[in-house]
Design a protein around this motif. Structure first.
Motif, short mmCIF file in Angstrom:
data_model
loop_
_atom_site.label_atom_id
_atom_site.label_comp_id
_atom_site.label_asym_id
_atom_site.label_seq_id
_atom_site.Cartn_x
_atom_site.Cartn_y
_atom_site.Cartn_z
N UNK A 77 0.83 -1.21 0.00
CA UNK A 77 0.00 0.00 0.00
C UNK A 77 0.86 1.26 0.00
N UNK A 78 1.94 1.24 0.79
CA UNK A 78 2.82 2.41 0.85
C UNK A 78 3.48 2.65 -0.51
N UNK A 79 3.91 1.59 -1.15
CA UNK A 79 4.57 1.74 -2.46
C UNK A 79 3.60 2.34 -3.48
N UNK A 80 2.39 1.84 -3.51
CA UNK A 80 1.40 2.34 -4.46
C UNK A 80 1.08 3.81 -4.17
N UNK A 81 0.95 4.16 -2.89
CA UNK A 81 0.71 5.55 -2.53
C UNK A 81 1.87 6.44 -2.99
N UNK A 82 3.10 5.96 -2.79
CA UNK A 82 4.28 6.71 -3.22
C UNK A 82 4.26 6.94 -4.73
N UNK A 83 3.94 5.90 -5.48
CA UNK A 83 3.90 6.00 -6.93
C UNK A 83 2.76 6.90 -7.41
N UNK A 84 1.75 7.02 -6.58
CA UNK A 84 0.63 7.90 -6.91
C UNK A 84 0.87 9.34 -6.45
N UNK A 85 2.08 9.59 -5.95
CA UNK A 85 2.45 10.96 -5.62
C UNK A 85 2.25 11.37 -4.18
N UNK A 86 2.00 10.44 -3.29
CA UNK A 86 1.80 10.76 -1.87
C UNK A 86 3.15 11.09 -1.24
N UNK A 87 3.37 12.36 -0.95
CA UNK A 87 4.66 12.80 -0.43
C UNK A 87 4.84 12.49 1.06
N UNK A 137 2.77 -5.78 -7.25
CA UNK A 137 3.61 -6.95 -6.98
C UNK A 137 5.00 -6.58 -6.49
N UNK A 138 5.15 -5.37 -5.95
CA UNK A 138 6.46 -4.90 -5.54
C UNK A 138 7.11 -5.80 -4.49
#
Length: 213
Positions: free
Chosen positions: A22-32, A86-87
């Protein structure tokens, strides 16, 4: 390349997989608000060690022994650039050498995927002829795998030639001896070089089979 079995998921991954994903997906979606370290959690030492162990310290693609030369790399079988979720998927991670990882890059085609040694039986797609790895006739996945990863690249061919010569010398010495323990010892030494944990075991297995024919 040989068929491999997945070990049990490391405890650190079992405990954190959902949160890390979830954290990785948030990061990739621009969550700073997510730390940048979230994009590298798959490199956790416990995960890498489990990958190294299940592959017997060999690249899952070319079967080179790795850590005695340089540290192995944690690879995403389906690149995370194509599938963010799948990270840290345990079944999407593998232990690879630097060269195979570089050649593979971000390749993934659902219609023509590379061989996955945890899912596919490589011997159904590939044949091992001396130090070369060739695709069997009509096996398109074998062809893209050998071509893209350059499984018959010069450095591998030279190292495999050395291994074949070592095994051939053992067989020649055994052949010069009468039946007995000494002869059997040398034959067993040759056979051990084809064990799954040995470097280039698929190549040596094919060589021994041809020598016995």
């Amino acid at each position: 390349m040989i068929k491999l079995d997945k070990l049990a998921k490391p405890a650190v991954l079992a405990a954190n997989e959902a949160v890390w994903t979830k954290e990785y997906i948030r990061l990739k979606n621009g969550d700073t608000t997510v730390p940048k370290a979230a994009q590298f959690r798959y490199r956790h030492p416990d995960i890498k060690e489990a990958l190294r162990e299940e592959a017997s310290d060999k690249c899952i693609f070319c079967e080179s022994k790795i850590s005695h030369i340089f540290p192995g790399e944690t690879d995403h079988i389906i690149p995370i650039s194509k599938k963010h979720e799948d990270v840290v998927n345990w079944y999407n991670l593998g232990y690879v050498c630097k060269e195979c990882n570089r050649f593979k890059s971000n390749y993934h085609d659902d219609n023509l995927p590379l061989l996955n040694p945890f899912v596919d039986e490589p011997s159904e797609h590939l044949m091992f002829f001396g130090p070369l790895v060739l695709a069997k006739t009509g096996q398109n996945r074998g062809q893209i795998t050998t071509d893209l990863l350059q499984l018959s690249r010069a450095a591998l061919v030279e190292r495999k030639k050395e291994k074949i010569e070592k095994v051939k010398a053992l067989l020649d010495r055994a052949e010069s001896l009468p039946e007995g323990d000494a002869r059997e010892f040398l034959l067993e030494q040759a056979r051990q070089e084809s064990a799954p944990e040995r470097e280039f075991s698929a190549t040596i297995s094919a060589f021994l089979k041809a020598a016995e024919a």
